[in-house]
Design a protein around this motif. Structure first.
Motif, mmCIF file in Angstrom:
data_model
loop_
_atom_site.group_PDB
_atom_site.id
_atom_site.type_symbol
_atom_site.label_atom_id
_atom_site.label_comp_id
_atom_site.label_asym_id
_atom_site.label_seq_id
_atom_site.Cartn_x
_atom_site.Cartn_y
_atom_site.Cartn_z
ATOM 1 N N ILE A 1 19.728 34.939 81.339
ATOM 2 C CA ILE A 1 18.960 34.500 80.168
ATOM 3 C C ILE A 1 19.331 33.069 79.801
ATOM 4 C CG2 ILE A 1 18.599 34.869 77.697
ATOM 5 C CD1 ILE A 1 18.922 37.874 78.224
ATOM 6 N N ILE A 2 20.642 32.788 79.780
ATOM 7 C CA ILE A 2 21.111 31.438 79.454
ATOM 8 C C ILE A 2 20.550 30.424 80.452
ATOM 9 C CG2 ILE A 2 23.153 29.942 79.379
ATOM 10 C CD1 ILE A 2 24.698 32.395 78.301
ATOM 11 N N TRP A 3 20.606 30.754 81.739
ATOM 12 C CA TRP A 3 20.116 29.842 82.775
ATOM 13 C C TRP A 3 18.632 29.558 82.614
ATOM 14 C CZ3 TRP A 3 20.182 26.200 86.125
ATOM 15 C CH2 TRP A 3 19.232 26.132 87.140
ATOM 16 N N LEU A 4 17.842 30.583 82.349
ATOM 17 C CA LEU A 4 16.396 30.396 82.203
ATOM 18 C C LEU A 4 16.073 29.561 80.960
ATOM 19 C CD1 LEU A 4 15.115 33.949 83.230
ATOM 20 C CD2 LEU A 4 15.009 31.836 84.563
ATOM 21 N N ILE A 5 16.847 29.752 79.893
ATOM 22 C CA ILE A 5 16.656 28.935 78.690
ATOM 23 C C ILE A 5 16.998 27.479 78.979
ATOM 24 C CG2 ILE A 5 17.526 28.490 76.352
ATOM 25 C CD1 ILE A 5 17.882 31.523 76.051
ATOM 26 N N PHE B 1 24.290 33.660 71.651
ATOM 27 C CA PHE B 1 24.325 32.624 70.606
ATOM 28 C C PHE B 1 25.755 32.151 70.358
ATOM 29 C CE2 PHE B 1 24.923 31.451 66.149
ATOM 30 C CZ PHE B 1 24.031 30.382 66.045
ATOM 31 N N ASP B 2 26.708 33.083 70.282
ATOM 32 C CA ASP B 2 28.102 32.723 70.016
ATOM 33 C C ASP B 2 28.696 31.894 71.148
ATOM 34 O OD1 ASP B 2 28.157 34.022 67.556
ATOM 35 O OD2 ASP B 2 28.693 35.945 68.468
ATOM 36 N N ASN B 3 28.386 32.269 72.388
ATOM 37 C CA ASN B 3 28.922 31.501 73.513
ATOM 38 C C ASN B 3 28.311 30.109 73.590
ATOM 39 O OD1 ASN B 3 30.879 33.182 74.552
ATOM 40 N ND2 ASN B 3 29.528 34.195 76.003
ATOM 41 N N VAL B 4 27.020 29.997 73.282
ATOM 42 C CA VAL B 4 26.380 28.675 73.252
ATOM 43 C C VAL B 4 27.016 27.817 72.163
ATOM 44 C CG1 VAL B 4 24.230 27.459 72.719
ATOM 45 C CG2 VAL B 4 24.197 29.446 74.239
ATOM 46 N N THR C 1 18.967 33.681 89.410
ATOM 47 C CA THR C 1 20.335 34.206 89.339
ATOM 48 C C THR C 1 21.388 33.104 89.389
ATOM 49 O OG1 THR C 1 20.391 34.478 91.747
ATOM 50 C CG2 THR C 1 19.648 36.367 90.448
ATOM 51 N N ILE C 2 20.969 31.842 89.374
ATOM 52 C CA ILE C 2 21.937 30.739 89.462
ATOM 53 C C ILE C 2 22.954 30.797 88.328
ATOM 54 C CG2 ILE C 2 22.171 28.224 89.227
ATOM 55 C CD1 ILE C 2 19.661 27.920 90.899
ATOM 56 N N GLY C 3 22.511 31.166 87.140
ATOM 57 C CA GLY C 3 23.436 31.265 86.007
ATOM 58 C C GLY C 3 24.501 32.315 86.234
ATOM 59 N N ALA C 4 24.098 33.480 86.717
ATOM 60 C CA ALA C 4 25.052 34.562 86.961
ATOM 61 C C ALA C 4 26.020 34.199 88.089
ATOM 62 C CB ALA C 4 24.307 35.853 87.295
#
Length: 216
Positions: free
Chosen positions: A76-80, A136-139, A36-39
């Motif tokens: 999802i972003i954090w895990l990636i 994808f758009d935010n990345v 949950t670090i990303g969130a």
């Protein structure tokens, strides 16, 4: 003006310190499951930027609101990013151990990839906190902004790098970071992100001034 009145400079400073401490411990608490670090980082930046922009002091409420709304995408972003970081640093260690031409070429390639990866890590969660888009758009937007506003990106790198170096070589600061590090770094860097994002949302400044009861 009374030193302890609600609008005094001293009282506002105390409220700021309290909010930074609150956000730091909220970030630690909500980051405990690790995935949950990303969130929690997205929520941290949402709360910091909201406070700076409008002076709104409901940091706990804003943190929880952003955490709920961005939990799925930010996780999802954090895990990636975590997976990519493990792969990247594993490749770097392998390249350094090879000690031949192929190893040197692999090390150069990994070092080049490390630059955009670092910039993406710095920008992605503030961008996620600010803009409602697909992952994808935010990345993509985070990478574009980091390059387009490179002087600001360099300043952000200096801020993060300074804190990291001082934490290792200056023990008193390490103690400070344990007590309020996430909130302090989030607050110091949020002003830079606000300045960047306002270039894409020109009407935001007027709306913020209206919300905070200020005039041009």
């Amino acid at each position: 003006m009374n030193l302890f009145s609600f609008d005094s400079l001293f009282s506002r400073f105390l409220y700021l310190v309290a909010d930074i401490l609150t956000l730091h411990f909220l970030w630690l608490l909500y980051s405990l499951p690790v995935f949950t670090i990303g969130a929690s980082t997205t929520a941290l930046y949402y709360s910091c930027m909201k406070r700076i922009r409008t002076g709104e002091g409901y940091v706990s409420r804003n943190f929880r609101k952003s955490f709920r709304e961005n939990f799925r995408q930010s996780s999802i972003i954090w895990l990636i990013l975590l997976t990519a970081a493990i792969l990247l640093f594993t490749d770097i260690r392998i390249a350094m151990a090879m000690n031949n031409t192929i190893g040197r070429m692999l090390l150069i390639c990994c070092s080049i990839l490390l630059i955009p990866f670092t910039l993406l890590c710095i920008y992605i969660f503030p961008v996620q906190a600010k803009f409602e888009n697909r992952i994808f758009d935010n990345v993509k937007n985070a990478l574009i902004m980091s390059i387009r506003h490179f002087p600001s990106s360099l300043l952000l790198l200096i801020i993060y790098g300074t804190f990291i170096c001082l934490a290792f070589f200056f023990p008193p600061l390490a103690g400070l970071l344990i007590c309020c590090g996430a909130g302090l770094i989030g607050y110091l860097t949020s002003g830079i992100f606000i300045a960047i994002f306002r270039k894409y949302i020109p009407e935001e400044l007027e709306n913020d001034l209206e919300a905070s009861g200020k005039q041009f």
